[in-house]
Design a protein around this motif. Structure first.
Motif, PDB file in Angstrom:
ATOM      1  N   LYS A 178      -2.037  22.642  -2.869  1.00 23.78           N
ATOM      2  CA  LYS A 178      -3.717  23.449  -1.896  1.00 23.78           C
ATOM      3  C   LYS A 178      -3.769  22.813  -0.625  1.00 23.78           C
ATOM      4  CE  LYS A 178      -5.540  22.997  -6.555  1.00 23.78           C
ATOM      5  NZ  LYS A 178      -6.771  22.690  -7.568  1.00 23.78           N
ATOM      6  N   VAL A 179      -4.855  23.443   0.274  1.00 25.57           N
ATOM      7  CA  VAL A 179      -4.937  23.104   1.667  1.00 25.57           C
ATOM      8  C   VAL A 179      -6.330  23.449   2.279  1.00 25.57           C
ATOM      9  CG1 VAL A 179      -3.027  23.819   2.856  1.00 25.57           C
ATOM     10  CG2 VAL A 179      -4.515  25.903   2.237  1.00 25.57           C
ATOM     11  N   GLN A 190      -5.163  21.407   6.509  1.00 28.88           N
ATOM     12  CA  GLN A 190      -5.039  19.863   6.132  1.00 28.88           C
ATOM     13  C   GLN A 190      -3.868  20.241   4.951  1.00 28.88           C
ATOM     14  OE1 GLN A 190      -4.134  18.208   8.565  1.00 28.88           O
ATOM     15  NE2 GLN A 190      -4.513  19.330  10.186  1.00 28.88           N
ATOM     16  N   PRO A 191      -3.382  19.589   3.942  1.00 26.74           N
ATOM     17  CA  PRO A 191      -3.130  19.417   2.685  1.00 26.74           C
ATOM     18  C   PRO A 191      -3.945  18.800   1.538  1.00 26.74           C
ATOM     19  CG  PRO A 191      -1.843  18.205   3.963  1.00 26.74           C
ATOM     20  CD  PRO A 191      -2.960  18.912   5.353  1.00 26.74           C
ATOM     21  N   VAL A 192      -4.457  19.198   0.918  1.00 26.93           N
ATOM     22  CA  VAL A 192      -5.321  18.458  -0.230  1.00 26.93           C
ATOM     23  C   VAL A 192      -4.612  17.741  -0.659  1.00 26.93           C
ATOM     24  CG1 VAL A 192      -6.251  18.528  -2.354  1.00 26.93           C
ATOM     25  CG2 VAL A 192      -6.610  20.508  -0.529  1.00 26.93           C
ATOM     26  N   MET A 193      -5.091  16.002  -0.448  1.00 30.24           N
ATOM     27  CA  MET A 193      -4.479  14.800  -0.778  1.00 30.24           C
ATOM     28  C   MET A 193      -4.353  14.262  -2.510  1.00 30.24           C
ATOM     29  SD  MET A 193      -2.100  14.360   1.820  1.00 30.24           S
ATOM     30  CE  MET A 193      -1.768  12.582   0.955  1.00 30.24           C
ATOM     31  N   ASP A 194      -4.351  13.712  -3.245  1.00 33.39           N
ATOM     32  CA  ASP A 194      -4.346  13.394  -4.353  1.00 33.39           C
ATOM     33  C   ASP A 194      -4.235  12.048  -4.786  1.00 33.39           C
ATOM     34  OD1 ASP A 194      -5.144  15.488  -5.899  1.00 33.39           O
ATOM     35  OD2 ASP A 194      -4.166  15.920  -6.571  1.00 33.39           O
ATOM     36  N   ALA A 195      -4.297  11.579  -5.064  1.00 30.04           N
ATOM     37  CA  ALA A 195      -4.376   9.403  -5.754  1.00 30.04           C
ATOM     38  C   ALA A 195      -3.274   9.666  -6.193  1.00 30.04           C
ATOM     39  CB  ALA A 195      -5.758   8.951  -6.019  1.00 30.04           C
ATOM     40  N   LYS A 196      -2.481   8.465  -5.882  1.00 33.27           N
ATOM     41  CA  LYS A 196      -0.967   8.657  -6.781  1.00 33.27           C
ATOM     42  C   LYS A 196      -1.395   8.025  -7.888  1.00 33.27           C
ATOM     43  CE  LYS A 196       2.220   6.864  -4.774  1.00 33.27           C
ATOM     44  NZ  LYS A 196       3.070   5.497  -2.740  1.00 33.27           N
ATOM     45  N   TYR A 197      -2.577   7.242  -8.148  1.00 33.81           N
ATOM     46  CA  TYR A 197      -2.197   6.119  -9.217  1.00 33.81           C
ATOM     47  C   TYR A 197      -3.472   6.362 -10.348  1.00 33.81           C
ATOM     48  CZ  TYR A 197       1.163   3.620  -6.858  1.00 33.81           C
ATOM     49  OH  TYR A 197       2.196   3.734  -5.542  1.00 33.81           O
ATOM     50  N   SER A 198      -3.350   5.477 -11.336  1.00 34.20           N
ATOM     51  CA  SER A 198      -4.074   5.971 -12.590  1.00 34.20           C
ATOM     52  C   SER A 198      -4.433   4.163 -12.867  1.00 34.20           C
ATOM     53  CB  SER A 198      -3.319   6.349 -14.057  1.00 34.20           C
ATOM     54  OG  SER A 198      -2.503   4.732 -14.969  1.00 34.20           O
ATOM     55  N   LEU A 199      -5.994   3.787 -13.352  1.00 38.30           N
ATOM     56  CA  LEU A 199      -6.676   2.913 -13.573  1.00 38.30           C
ATOM     57  C   LEU A 199      -5.550   1.819 -14.206  1.00 38.30           C
ATOM     58  CD1 LEU A 199     -10.594   3.532 -14.788  1.00 38.30           C
ATOM     59  CD2 LEU A 199      -9.448   2.480 -12.435  1.00 38.30           C
ATOM     60  N   HIS A 200      -4.335   2.968 -14.722  1.00 35.82           N
ATOM     61  CA  HIS A 200      -3.716   1.296 -15.928  1.00 35.82           C
ATOM     62  C   HIS A 200      -2.720   0.696 -14.682  1.00 35.82           C
ATOM     63  CE1 HIS A 200      -2.632   0.001 -20.007  1.00 35.82           C
ATOM     64  NE2 HIS A 200      -1.584  -0.057 -19.318  1.00 35.82           N
ATOM     65  N   ALA A 201      -2.545   1.228 -13.609  1.00 40.09           N
ATOM     66  CA  ALA A 201      -1.347   0.637 -12.721  1.00 40.09           C
ATOM     67  C   ALA A 201      -2.259  -0.656 -12.365  1.00 40.09           C
ATOM     68  CB  ALA A 201      -1.667   2.301 -11.332  1.00 40.09           C
ATOM     69  N   LEU A 202      -3.723  -0.241 -12.099  1.00 34.49           N
ATOM     70  CA  LEU A 202      -4.395  -1.847 -11.580  1.00 34.49           C
ATOM     71  C   LEU A 202      -4.019  -3.227 -12.786  1.00 34.49           C
ATOM     72  CD1 LEU A 202      -7.760  -0.874 -10.287  1.00 34.49           C
ATOM     73  CD2 LEU A 202      -5.457  -1.254  -8.888  1.00 34.49           C
TER      74      LEU A 202
END
Length: 378
Positions: free
Chosen positions: A302-303, A308-320
């Motif tokens: 998406k843009v 500019q491209p729409v950015m998404d988060a890389k990680y879930s809460l479990h990653a912490l």
């Protein structure tokens, strides 16, 4: 008296009929094409009758009926709604559509293998194991109530390759620093506590102030909030544990305690009116926006309006949670200590999840150098 006799059916077909009495003394019979099949059945049936576990085929219930009884039993035992929902999903999506009409007495080990193979065409091995676990639970309940003579699922094992197992997904130390630095002051208590304690999201959502000892710098895990925002006991007995608090977390929580929304549950991380905060809100309104702001993100198709491209988060809460474990391991915490801090029910779970992080190549090199020196010096 149990016997095997030849019978000529009205159709003209010749069969071998096994006659016997069940545990209640009722006469039962079953027909076979071959005498050896009738003999084998009668031998098995007599053994089951002697043990008090025999269920005649005519009295056997279907897998679907047994599944309903199993779910009802789970509900009566007070299992969590999320657990029952998972069981029900296995039953509705995978078990009933394929073998629901099959009688329990007809389910053999080969039948279960065939069922597992069929599942494997559409599902991962991990999911196949879960569905078979539910099917085994169905048979266990049927055994308890005398509706089944055996559990054929117990003999079926689904192996999963460790090489196929994905490593725990977590931010690098550089990414974790960026996330912590990008965290707004109002969200700092939650994010920093998650990153430095390794608590599950459910444990953080259900954490009361009475379980936070700021003077002793210890956090006591005694309860959690389930996906339906209901407070209950930890995921397992091992989930009840004490976790040390970093000085920065203690300072942050002391300040936050004065501003924290008040509610009957006295939660550390409640929603705006003091009730249990939903997992979805913590992701959509807190953790994911923080990651994007920190540059810990990935491009989407998406843009934005400006192109500019729409950015998404890389990680879930479990990653912490995984990141916290990695930091402890880096400080030479033992596997047993990691098991306790993470609330794992077994040391094997710890090794399966974090085994690759217990890589002590530098220590190994030092050890082999010392061995060489002592050997050559003698």
């Amino acid at each position: 008296m149990a016997t095997v006799r030849k019978r000529l059916l009205p159709s003209g077909k010749q069969v071998w009929q096994a006659d016997y009495r069940d545990g209640a003394g009722k006469r039962r019979s079953k027909q076979f094409t071959l005498k050896k099949e009738a003999d084998a059945f009668l031998l098995s049936a007599r053994g089951e009758v002697a043990k008090g576990v025999h269920v005649a085929e005519s009295a056997s219930i279907t897998v679907e009926v047994a599944a309903k009884a199993w779910i009802k039993r789970a509900e009566s035992q007070g299992l969590e709604r999320s657990t029952i929902a998972s069981y029900q999903q296995h039953v509705d999506l995978h078990i009933v559509p394929r073998i629901g009409a099959t009688k329990l007495s007809k389910m053999t080990v080969p039948n279960v293998h065939d069922f597992a193979d069929e599942l494997g065409q559409d599902l991962s091995r991990a999911m196949v194991k879960k569905v078979l676990g539910s099917l085994s639970g169905i048979f266990t309940e049927a055994l308890r109530t005398g509706k089944a003579a055996q559990n054929p699922v117990a003999a079926v094992k689904i192996k999963t390759s460790k090489r196929d197992a994905a490593r725990a997904e977590m931010p690098t130390k550089a990414e974790l620093r960026a996330i912590l630095n990008a965290t707004p002051e109002k969200h700092k208590p939650f994010i920093w506590t998650a990153a430095f304690t390794g608590l599950r999201a459910s444990e953080l959502r259900g954490l009361p102030w009475s379980d936070v000892d700021l003077d002793g710098k210890i956090l006591h895990v005694r309860q959690r909030a389930d996906p339906y925002n209901v407070i209950g006991k930890p995921k397992s007995e091992a989930g009840t544990r004490d976790v040390p608090l970093a000085p920065s977390v203690v300072a942050t929580l002391k300040t936050w305690k004065e501003k924290c929304p008040k509610g009957d549950l006295d939660l550390v991380f409640p929603n705006g009116v003091g009730n249990v905060e939903s997992h979805a809100n913590l992701l959509n309104r807190v953790f994911w926006p923080i990651q994007v702001a920190a540059g810990v993100s990935i491009k989407t198709d998406k843009v934005e309006k400006d192109g500019q491209p729409v950015m998404d988060a890389k990680y879930s809460l479990h990653a912490l949670r995984h990141a916290a474990a990695a930091l402890w391991i880096e400080q030479n915490a033992t596997p047993k200590r990691i098991q306790m801090l993470m609330g794992h029910s077994s040391i094997q779970m710890t090794y399966d999840t974090y085994g690759y992080l217990f890589d002590a190549r530098e220590d190994d090199q030092a050890a082999i150098t010392a061995i060489e020196e002592r050997l050559l010096a003698s």
